[in-house]
Design a protein around this motif. Sequence first.
Motif, PDB file in Angstrom:
ATOM      1  N   ARG A 229      43.795 -12.146   0.444  1.00 29.14           N
ATOM      2  CA  ARG A 229      43.699 -11.518   1.761  1.00 29.14           C
ATOM      3  C   ARG A 229      42.260 -11.134   2.086  1.00 29.14           C
ATOM      4  O   ARG A 229      41.833 -11.227   3.241  1.00 29.14           O
ATOM      5  N   ILE A 230      41.500 -10.719   1.072  1.00 24.04           N
ATOM      6  CA  ILE A 230      40.092 -10.400   1.296  1.00 24.04           C
ATOM      7  C   ILE A 230      39.353 -11.635   1.819  1.00 24.04           C
ATOM      8  O   ILE A 230      38.502 -11.541   2.703  1.00 24.04           O
ATOM      9  N   THR A 232      40.489 -14.000   3.668  1.00 28.07           N
ATOM     10  CA  THR A 232      40.777 -14.216   5.092  1.00 28.07           C
ATOM     11  C   THR A 232      40.046 -13.228   5.975  1.00 28.07           C
ATOM     12  O   THR A 232      39.888 -13.463   7.173  1.00 28.07           O
ATOM     13  N   TRP A 233      39.596 -12.127   5.394  1.00 29.21           N
ATOM     14  CA  TRP A 233      38.861 -11.113   6.169  1.00 29.21           C
ATOM     15  C   TRP A 233      37.370 -11.403   6.208  1.00 29.21           C
ATOM     16  O   TRP A 233      36.736 -11.263   7.259  1.00 29.21           O
ATOM     17  N   ILE A 234      36.786 -11.763   5.070  1.00 27.40           N
ATOM     18  CA  ILE A 234      35.324 -11.809   4.997  1.00 27.40           C
ATOM     19  C   ILE A 234      34.732 -13.127   5.491  1.00 27.40           C
ATOM     20  O   ILE A 234      33.534 -13.186   5.769  1.00 27.40           O
ATOM     21  N   TRP A 239      39.225 -16.922  10.563  1.00 27.40           N
ATOM     22  CA  TRP A 239      39.770 -16.172  11.684  1.00 27.40           C
ATOM     23  C   TRP A 239      40.233 -17.140  12.780  1.00 27.40           C
ATOM     24  O   TRP A 239      39.567 -18.146  13.063  1.00 27.40           O
TER      25      TRP A 239
END
Length: 312
Positions: A229-230, A232-234, A239
């Motif tokens: 999940r990290i 997909t964030w960083i 996105w």
Amino acid sequence: MNNFLLWVCALGPALLAEALLARYEVMAYSAGWRAPTTELPEGVPYARGAAPDSPPAAYLVYLDGIGKRRVRDTRDGGQLVKALLAGAPELRVLGQVQPYSPLAHPLADRPVWVWLRRRAGLALFLHNVMQIFVAADHRYRPLYNRAVGCQIATQLRLAGYLPDSGIPVVLLSYSGGAQVATGAVHELHTQLRSPLLLITLGGFHNGANDLTHAEHLHQLTSAYDRIERIGTWIFPQRWPLFRGSGWNRARRAGKITVHRLDPATHLGPRSYISPEARLPAGRSHLERTTDTVIELIRARRSATAPTDDRVP
């Protein structure tokens, strides 16, 4: 506290040097200063499973996470590869690829890292982490992708793969291995022209690599996997806003299928490959992951098998 400060002072210069030199291998490869290693240690086969004298159902290349340091090791002691070989004897499996070395040079065999391993195992971990970010860096990504793609293609040939044979190649990647797997697609297509199926397990990658030449990507994930999940964030390319990224183009093309393996975690006693953690029905997490991978490969084979329309 004093011991902690001593360790920081001792490791600080080494980690700084690693941060500065993490790009060295990919630059050495692209400049031709050093040739990639192709030979394996004595007693290590180029592949296991189906015999090379008859076409296997598929060649499976396992790209492990950042714990990969040598030809033989994996984070689970090789249990996932062993389970795949036992459950799908029709596969020919390669587990020796070094995803965090463009020169295919096992980290644990380098004298400086042997010394560090005895004194600071964390430094080995950080080395491979840094290699992931080099592979994701837009300045070095094309070079890194070509280097590791060539390494995989070479190992496949040595294992008996014939270009244009039509036999599918499955890239099964764990964690940061997904960055390497998605990056190798173009080079493998160029060199082998093989059907490519990608299966990511807790995949940590930046989403920038072009997946045009991949048939499909199966994303094995879990709501309890914080590390994936990290990623997909960083990484902005993951996105939805960045519609032109390789990942989002593949999603719109229907090339990505998500499979939930809740409640597995990325690491630890409840990880995807834990033989101890049990599901309500009694299967271990390792058994479920193994079964899922085999089912996806066999489903692909069934879907592409020619049909016989002849009238008897």
